[in-house]
Design a protein around this motif. Structure first.
Motif, PDB file in Angstrom:
ATOM      1  N   ASN A  95       0.817  -1.211   0.000  1.00 58.38           N
ATOM      2  CA  ASN A  95       0.000   0.000   0.000  1.00 58.38           C
ATOM      3  C   ASN A  95       0.852   1.263   0.000  1.00 58.38           C
ATOM      4  OD1 ASN A  95      -2.547  -1.261  -0.038  1.00 58.38           O
ATOM      5  ND2 ASN A  95      -2.492  -1.606   2.175  1.00 58.38           N
ATOM      6  N   TYR A  96       1.986   1.227   0.716  1.00 59.15           N
ATOM      7  CA  TYR A  96       2.854   2.413   0.723  1.00 59.15           C
ATOM      8  C   TYR A  96       3.450   2.663  -0.663  1.00 59.15           C
ATOM      9  CZ  TYR A  96       6.666   5.617   1.534  1.00 59.15           C
ATOM     10  OH  TYR A  96       7.510   6.694   1.433  1.00 59.15           O
ATOM     11  N   VAL A  97       4.002   1.623  -1.266  1.00 67.82           N
ATOM     12  CA  VAL A  97       4.643   1.785  -2.576  1.00 67.82           C
ATOM     13  C   VAL A  97       3.610   2.193  -3.628  1.00 67.82           C
ATOM     14  CG1 VAL A  97       5.867   0.595  -4.426  1.00 67.82           C
ATOM     15  CG2 VAL A  97       6.538   0.221  -2.049  1.00 67.82           C
ATOM     16  N   LYS A  98       2.430   1.609  -3.565  1.00 63.94           N
ATOM     17  CA  LYS A  98       1.368   1.979  -4.504  1.00 63.94           C
ATOM     18  C   LYS A  98       1.029   3.460  -4.386  1.00 63.94           C
ATOM     19  CE  LYS A  98      -3.391   0.761  -5.791  1.00 63.94           C
ATOM     20  NZ  LYS A  98      -4.564  -0.088  -5.441  1.00 63.94           N
ATOM     21  N   LYS A  99       0.965   3.955  -3.153  1.00 65.72           N
ATOM     22  CA  LYS A  99       0.620   5.365  -2.930  1.00 65.72           C
ATOM     23  C   LYS A  99       1.708   6.304  -3.429  1.00 65.72           C
ATOM     24  CE  LYS A  99      -1.079   8.530   0.637  1.00 65.72           C
ATOM     25  NZ  LYS A  99      -1.598   8.650   2.031  1.00 65.72           N
ATOM     26  N   VAL A 100       2.975   5.989  -3.132  1.00 69.09           N
ATOM     27  CA  VAL A 100       4.037   6.905  -3.561  1.00 69.09           C
ATOM     28  C   VAL A 100       4.207   6.874  -5.083  1.00 69.09           C
ATOM     29  CG1 VAL A 100       5.260   6.828  -1.364  1.00 69.09           C
ATOM     30  CG2 VAL A 100       5.912   5.225  -3.169  1.00 69.09           C
ATOM     31  N   ARG A 101       3.916   5.752  -5.694  1.00 73.43           N
ATOM     32  CA  ARG A 101       3.976   5.709  -7.159  1.00 73.43           C
ATOM     33  C   ARG A 101       2.894   6.592  -7.777  1.00 73.43           C
ATOM     34  NH1 ARG A 101       5.837  -0.510  -7.622  1.00 73.43           N
ATOM     35  NH2 ARG A 101       7.993  -0.078  -8.239  1.00 73.43           N
ATOM     36  N   ILE A 110      12.154  -0.631  -6.810  1.00 73.16           N
ATOM     37  CA  ILE A 110      11.546  -1.714  -6.069  1.00 73.16           C
ATOM     38  C   ILE A 110      10.615  -2.456  -7.024  1.00 73.16           C
ATOM     39  CG2 ILE A 110       9.504  -0.462  -5.228  1.00 73.16           C
ATOM     40  CD1 ILE A 110      10.044  -1.740  -2.447  1.00 73.16           C
ATOM     41  N   SER A 111      10.146  -3.616  -6.625  1.00 68.03           N
ATOM     42  CA  SER A 111       9.321  -4.452  -7.497  1.00 68.03           C
ATOM     43  C   SER A 111       8.057  -3.718  -7.939  1.00 68.03           C
ATOM     44  CB  SER A 111       8.938  -5.738  -6.776  1.00 68.03           C
ATOM     45  OG  SER A 111      10.077  -6.420  -6.307  1.00 68.03           O
ATOM     46  N   ASP A 112       7.531  -4.131  -9.110  1.00 71.77           N
ATOM     47  CA  ASP A 112       6.283  -3.531  -9.570  1.00 71.77           C
ATOM     48  C   ASP A 112       5.136  -3.964  -8.657  1.00 71.77           C
ATOM     49  OD1 ASP A 112       5.384  -6.098 -10.434  1.00 71.77           O
ATOM     50  OD2 ASP A 112       6.151  -5.777 -12.446  1.00 71.77           O
ATOM     51  N   ASN A 113       4.006  -3.279  -8.773  1.00 71.98           N
ATOM     52  CA  ASN A 113       2.900  -3.494  -7.836  1.00 71.98           C
ATOM     53  C   ASN A 113       2.386  -4.935  -7.865  1.00 71.98           C
ATOM     54  OD1 ASN A 113       3.157  -0.812  -7.228  1.00 71.98           O
ATOM     55  ND2 ASN A 113       1.236  -0.162  -8.153  1.00 71.98           N
TER      56      ASN A 113
END
Length: 305
Positions: A95-101, A110-113
């Motif tokens: 959820n964090y990586v999805k939001k910052v993307r 970092i890995s794709d979603n």
């Protein structure tokens, strides 16, 4: 030399609205220590205003007044490289990586979603492995008359809430999964993936204890050289062919049994055992980002959890 920003979730403001004492704080401190020690790069890090490193010169303080700085694309994009390290528990990392993307942060490697979700959701990972015949607990056949099983959180992390059970509960919780218990030693493989190639950082042996039915990771021997060392590369290649979107620092947990490697989990982030690489190989772990590595065999180092 690169300018690098670290966001370690536990120590860096991810818990800004909660108590700081958290079950993963010791591992989080170990990871942070390894990253902010002297390296060939300039390393800054988000730091919870209650953490012991709040007065460090390279700390970027996070408080209730500026808690959204960990999502600030203008600030984060000033760095050459942004390294988020979050637990997979309850899809925190995903959820964090999805939001910052979504905020157009472009310097995150970092890995794709899709790959993050597969690695974070233990049920989805099992289904993916079964579909492509990657050895995993579902594909293990026990010769024992009395089978045992592992129960763990579907969206868990490490040995948190992992138990050995004799029977699968008929009314399964959607948040728990059950898998065949595999006897044998537990290991992990650390790597750094960039584009279509990867660097194997280390192979590690995990020392896990059992108290009643619960399992606990006590320590890790980092940078071992097992007899099945040559089998590791095919194991890694098979996984990357099935989940090609994995990128950055990655850890594979596996069990070696009867000359076969069974994948247990994928950690799509910087792992605790990577914190010992500087001691083991005299190479700072962040040098793998630049491919600035004079690779050495090194020595075995133990890291306590």
């Amino acid at each position: 030399m690169k300018k690098i920003l670290i966001f370690e979730y536990i120590t860096g403001g991810g818990l800004i609205e909660n108590k700081l004492n958290y079950s993963l704080i010791n591992e989080a401190n170990t990871i942070l220590d390894s990253l902010i020690q002297e390296s060939n790069n300039t390393v800054h890090f988000f730091c919870d205003y209650r953490h012991e490193y709040k007065n460090n010169n390279n700390a970027i303080l996070v408080s209730p007044d500026n808690k959204d700085i960990i999502y600030d694309s203008n600030f984060i994009n000033e760095y050459d490289y942004f390294l988020p390290i979050c637990p997979e528990i309850d899809l925190i990392l995903f959820n964090y990586v999805k939001k910052v993307r979504q905020k157009n942060i472009t310097n995150i490697h970092i890995s794709d979603n899709k790959s993050l979700l597969i690695a974070s959701d233990k049920l989805m990972l099992k289904d993916t492995c079964n579909q492509y015949m990657i050895l995993n607990p579902d594909l293990y056949s026990s010769k024992s008359k009395y089978n045992k099983f592992i129960s763990k959180d579907r969206y868990g992390c490490g040995c948190h809430n992992v138990s050995i059970v004799n029977n699968i509960i008929r009314k399964k919780s959607s948040n728990m999964i059950y898998e065949n218990y595999i006897p044998g030693k537990s290991y992990s493989a650390n790597l750094y993936i960039k584009d279509s190639s990867y660097k194997l950082i280390s192979i590690n042996e995990q020392h896990i204890s059992r108290k009643n039915t619960s399992l606990k990771l006590n320590s890790i021997d980092v940078n071992i050289h097992p007899s099945f060392n040559n089998m590791i590369y095919k194991f890694i290649d098979d996984i990357l062919n099935v989940i090609p979107g994995l990128r950055g620092f990655i850890g594979f947990d596996f069990i070696f049994n009867n000359n076969k490697i069974f994948l247990i989990e994928i950690n799509p982030r910087f792992t605790t055992s990577m914190a010992a690489i500087d001691r083991c190989k005299n190479n700072h772990i962040l040098n793998y980002i630049n491919n600035n590595i004079n690779e050495q065999v090194g020595r075995v180092c133990n890291i306590k959890i």
